[in-house]
Enzyme design. Structure first.
Site, PDB file in Angstrom:
ATOM      1  N   GLY A  92      45.648  53.726  45.625  1.00 20.23           N
ATOM      2  CA  GLY A  92      45.319  52.520  44.826  1.00 20.23           C
ATOM      3  C   GLY A  92      44.859  51.289  45.651  1.00 20.23           C
ATOM      4  O   GLY A  92      44.936  51.316  46.989  1.00 20.23           O
ATOM      5  N   LYS A  93      44.511  50.332  45.248  1.00 20.22           N
ATOM      6  CA  LYS A  93      43.668  49.068  45.981  1.00 20.22           C
ATOM      7  C   LYS A  93      44.728  48.360  46.709  1.00 20.22           C
ATOM      8  O   LYS A  93      44.507  47.943  47.694  1.00 20.22           O
ATOM      9  CB  LYS A  93      43.081  48.236  44.917  1.00 20.22           C
ATOM     10  N   THR A 182      55.741  46.783  44.016  1.00 21.58           N
ATOM     11  CA  THR A 182      55.370  47.199  42.686  1.00 21.58           C
ATOM     12  C   THR A 182      56.086  46.599  41.560  1.00 21.58           C
ATOM     13  O   THR A 182      57.446  46.405  41.691  1.00 21.58           O
ATOM     14  CB  THR A 182      55.650  48.717  42.468  1.00 21.58           C
ATOM     15  N   GLN A 206      56.031  39.349  43.438  1.00 26.48           N
ATOM     16  CA  GLN A 206      54.782  38.630  44.185  1.00 26.48           C
ATOM     17  C   GLN A 206      54.856  38.358  45.651  1.00 26.48           C
ATOM     18  O   GLN A 206      56.058  38.080  46.004  1.00 26.48           O
ATOM     19  CB  GLN A 206      54.900  37.145  43.302  1.00 26.48           C
ATOM     20  N   MET A 207      53.950  38.946  46.426  1.00 27.93           N
ATOM     21  CA  MET A 207      53.887  39.039  47.833  1.00 27.93           C
ATOM     22  C   MET A 207      53.372  38.048  48.426  1.00 27.93           C
ATOM     23  O   MET A 207      53.263  37.936  49.849  1.00 27.93           O
ATOM     24  CB  MET A 207      53.834  40.348  48.399  1.00 27.93           C
ATOM     25  N   HIS A 240      40.817  36.815  34.802  1.00 25.40           N
ATOM     26  CA  HIS A 240      41.030  37.925  35.660  1.00 25.40           C
ATOM     27  C   HIS A 240      39.894  39.073  35.364  1.00 25.40           C
ATOM     28  O   HIS A 240      39.144  39.017  34.451  1.00 25.40           O
ATOM     29  CB  HIS A 240      42.450  38.611  35.344  1.00 25.40           C
ATOM     30  N   LYS A 244      41.994  43.906  33.114  1.00 21.35           N
ATOM     31  CA  LYS A 244      43.398  43.401  32.928  1.00 21.35           C
ATOM     32  C   LYS A 244      43.389  42.785  31.468  1.00 21.35           C
ATOM     33  O   LYS A 244      42.814  41.787  30.851  1.00 21.35           O
ATOM     34  CB  LYS A 244      43.664  42.014  33.755  1.00 21.35           C
ATOM     35  N   GLY A 249      50.932  37.062  33.837  1.00 21.05           N
ATOM     36  CA  GLY A 249      52.504  36.933  33.918  1.00 21.05           C
ATOM     37  C   GLY A 249      52.624  35.507  35.022  1.00 21.05           C
ATOM     38  O   GLY A 249      53.533  34.717  34.573  1.00 21.05           O
TER      39      GLY A 249
END
Length: 357
Positions: A92-93, A182, A206-207, A240, A244, A249
């Site tokens: 995944g990206k 995730t 959220q990182m 976005h 999406k 969110g």
């Protein structure tokens, strides 16, 4: 009405309940009552403030010198902290972005990853390494073998929402510390699984560390000054990539803060931009990021139209999340080595550590 207000490269995030609980009720942000654009310089205030709170005041000059010397040694150790890291979801990206960030940080990348049964057996080249992809049926045996060979391993998870609880259960069963980036899954069950196992983990939807710091400031302001914007009207626009399909969110979380501040707003009033042409011409998204961006604008206006406030946060690409993830992994590795009493952390904890790269 076309409003081109997307210029400032910052972002908000959706905080988990655990992250909200980590916010200190004794801290608050002074909000300047004027039309403003929030720059990255202002955003850094929160992190600087948290770092200042971590500093230890020394009573004598001799102890001060010792403290400075110790701090210097710790800083050098942090810079050379190296440990094996395994990133699940390498196809995944986000997984790819985290792998590249891990390699750039000098961490020891384990060339193994987990993904779907359809992708099992593939070899993916990311960050200069050939990574072998294993399917669900192999995960437990492979992870146990890797953890046995690398007891200081940290796993990063960027798979799919449907795999959150199963993967967390596996990490806890094997006993390997992990960073869960995730989103989705049963979050209550996720935390209970980790609590019961006593495995070290950083869990955050959220990182982006600056993102987390900024929304934390919004949460504090909303809690400290409820009703401060009563009567104000709100316009929200979010853009976005076309893939999406749902409402952001992040936008929902920010709107929730404004509602606590006294603003009345319905989610169906959000203006969603998914058309690439509008994103280029109206929103101002760089063409190279049309397929990977998160732009938001929030515009508040007083009842008599004489005062307005403007908040905007733009993210191009995924580097902000990848870098934050590596900071979280480094943070977690240090907690494991120190045998810390606390086992479950979030990005608020990482921010408060004040030793990010």
């Amino acid at each position: 009405m076309a409003i081109n207000l997307f210029k400032t490269p910052i972002s908000f995030c959706s905080l988990s309940q655990h992250e909200k609980n980590s916010l200190s009720s004794s801290n608050f942000i002074n909000f300047t009552p004027k039309r403003c654009k929030l720059s990255s310089n202002r955003l850094s205030f929160v992190t600087q403030f948290q770092q200042q709170q971590q500093q230890v005041k020394v009573s004598s000059s001799s102890s001060s010198s010792s403290s400075v010397a110790l701090s210097s040694v710790e800083s050098q150790q942090d810079q050379h902290l190296n440990f094996p890291i395994m990133v699940n979801g390498c196809t995944g990206k986000m997984g790819k972005a985290v792998i590249e960030a891990a390699v750039a940080a000098g961490l020891q990348l384990i060339p193994i990853s987990f993904s779907s049964e359809e992708e099992a057996g593939q070899t993916v080249q990311v960050g200069g390494s050939n990574i072998r992809v294993h399917g669900p049926s192999e995960k437990e045996a492979v992870l146990a073998s890797v953890f046995d060979a690398h007891p200081d391993l940290v796993v990063v998870d960027y798979t799919v929402p449907a795999a959150v609880n199963e993967n967390a259960g596996l990490y806890c069963k094997v006993g390997v510390p992990f960073v869960m980036g995730t989103t989705g899954g049963d979050r209550e069950r996720l935390y209970k699984t980790v609590e019961d196992s006593k495995v070290f983990a950083v869990i955050s939807p959220q990182m982006g560390k600056q993102v987390v710091a900024f929304l934390a400031a919004m949460e504090i302001m909303a809690e400290q000054f409820p009703g401060a914007f009563s009567g104000y009207s709100l316009q929200v626009m979010e853009s976005h990539q076309a893939s999406k399909l749902d409402t952001s969110g992040t936008a929902k979380a920010v709107i929730s803060c404004f509602e606590k501040l006294g603003v009345s707003f319905e989610l169906d009033q959000i203006q969603q931009i998914r058309d690439p042409k509008l994103q280029l011409e109206m929103v101002g998204v760089p063409e190279e990021y049309i397929n990977g961006h998160a732009f938001h604008m929030y515009h508040l206006t007083s009842p008599d139209q004489t005062v307005s406030f403007e908040f905007q946060h733009n993210v191009c690409g995924r580097s902000i999340y990848a870098e934050g993830t590596i900071d979280a992994a480094i943070f977690l590795a240090k907690k494991v080595r120190a045998k810390a009493d606390k086992r479950i952390y979030n990005m608020i904890d990482v921010l408060r550590e004040g030793k990010m790269r």
